[in-house]
Design an enzyme around this catalytic site. Structure first.
Site, short mmCIF file in Angstrom:
data_model
loop_
_atom_site.label_atom_id
_atom_site.label_comp_id
_atom_site.label_asym_id
_atom_site.label_seq_id
_atom_site.Cartn_x
_atom_site.Cartn_y
_atom_site.Cartn_z
N PHE A 170 35.46 37.99 45.91
CA PHE A 170 34.40 38.72 45.22
C PHE A 170 34.65 38.70 43.72
O PHE A 170 35.77 38.44 43.25
CB PHE A 170 34.30 40.16 45.73
CG PHE A 170 35.51 41.00 45.43
CD1 PHE A 170 35.59 41.77 44.28
CD2 PHE A 170 36.59 41.03 46.32
CE1 PHE A 170 36.71 42.54 44.00
CE2 PHE A 170 37.71 41.79 46.05
CZ PHE A 170 37.77 42.56 44.89
N CYS A 171 33.58 38.98 42.96
CA CYS A 171 33.67 39.08 41.51
C CYS A 171 32.55 40.00 41.03
O CYS A 171 31.87 40.63 41.85
CB CYS A 171 33.58 37.70 40.85
SG CYS A 171 32.04 36.83 41.21
N THR A 172 32.33 40.08 39.74
CA THR A 172 31.39 41.06 39.20
C THR A 172 29.96 40.81 39.64
O THR A 172 29.29 41.70 40.17
CB THR A 172 31.46 41.08 37.67
OG1 THR A 172 32.82 41.25 37.26
CG2 THR A 172 30.62 42.21 37.10
#
Length: 291
Positions: A182-184
């Protein structure tokens, strides 16, 4: 896009990206920048042959207009975006840049050809609660320390292109069968899942819409997110309501406001010190930061 807030003096900040072939980056960039200036929209849009990526802010009616303009371009009619709000501009310039790639992982991988499995925010908790799933936060170390998901692994990287080295040292596709990333906003984990599949990992998942979409859709009572979400603008961090948060804004060592540039300066250690702390660095270090 989220419905406009009742107080129309609030500014809307949107994050968006899409991997899609764009052939006219050089000619479109100045046109797009002119629209941003005309609409008093600040922030950065990146264009590359592989797609578009941007975080921009302005009054809600201006954001609606610029989104219409962008979505009129070939291949971008379904461009998704995530919205949050701030009292005023959170960027100080309007920029449209043409780059070789939207995000650099150190090798040529194309998410338009192969990509991991998208997981909707409502299904994310169940996935990362599976003990057989390795959960990797693909963001930089200072982003991880501002907040992350329960059980997430911190790769301790300062740049996205360092992620492959971390994975190669710690994980084996023959052993680690399920990996969630996951990331922003989604762009980094989309490219990283494409890279993971090329390395032979069998089941690779990523959070559709990123952390921002998760915070928007998953209630506090069900959330597995802890802390703030670091954002690359003057808000520094947003809380679970996607409102500007004070928790990640100040250095615990000296109390100085932690702008994005200061977090990239020599001597910065998340949760401990920055270049303004006595004996650590100087204002010159902060002024010559790498980002």
């Amino acid at each position: 896009m989220s419905t406009a807030v009742e107080n129309q003096t609030n500014y809307e900040v949107i994050a968006f990206y899409k991997f899609v072939k764009i052939d006219d980056c050089e000619t479109w960039a100045p046109v797009l920048k002119r629209h941003m200036l005309d609409l008093d929209i600040m922030g950065t849009i990146l264009l590359a042959n592989e797609g578009i990526n941007g975080t921009i802010g302005g009054l809600p009616e201006s954001i609606e207009q610029i989104l219409t303009i962008i979505r009129d371009h070939d291949g971008l009619d379904d461009l998704p975006c995530k919205s949050s709000y701030a009292p005023g501009h959170v960027f100080n310039r309007a920029k449209v840049k043409v780059k070789p790639s939207l995000i650099n992982i150190g090798s040529d991988v194309d998410p338009n050809i192969v990509v991991g499995q998208y997981v909707k925010p409502k299904d994310w908790n169940a996935l990362i609660s599976d003990p057989d799933v390795v959960l990797i936060d693909t963001r930089n170390d200072y982003e991880f320390h501002a907040g992350t998901f329960e059980g997430a692994v911190d790769p301790e990287i300062t740049r996205f292109r360092e992620l492959p080295e971390f994975v190669n040292k710690n994980y084996d596709p023959k052993v680690h069968k399920k990996v969630a990333m996951f990331c922003t906003g989604g762009i980094r984990c989309e490219k990283s899942t494409a890279w993971m599949l090329e390395q032979g990992f069998e089941e690779v998942f990523h959070l559709e819409g990123g952390i921002l979409r998760y915070l928007e859709e998953v209630p506090h009572s069900e959330s597995m997110w802890k802390g703030d979400c670091y954002v690359f603008d003057e808000r520094v961090g947003v809380n679970h309501d996607l409102a500007p948060s004070d928790a990640a804004k100040f250095c615990p060592g000296c109390g100085h406001a932690l702008t994005t540039k200061l977090r990239c300066a020599p001597g910065f250690i998340a949760g401990k010190q920055c270049s303004f702390c006595p004996g650590v660095g100087s204002k010159a270090d902060a002024d010559h930061a790498a980002c």
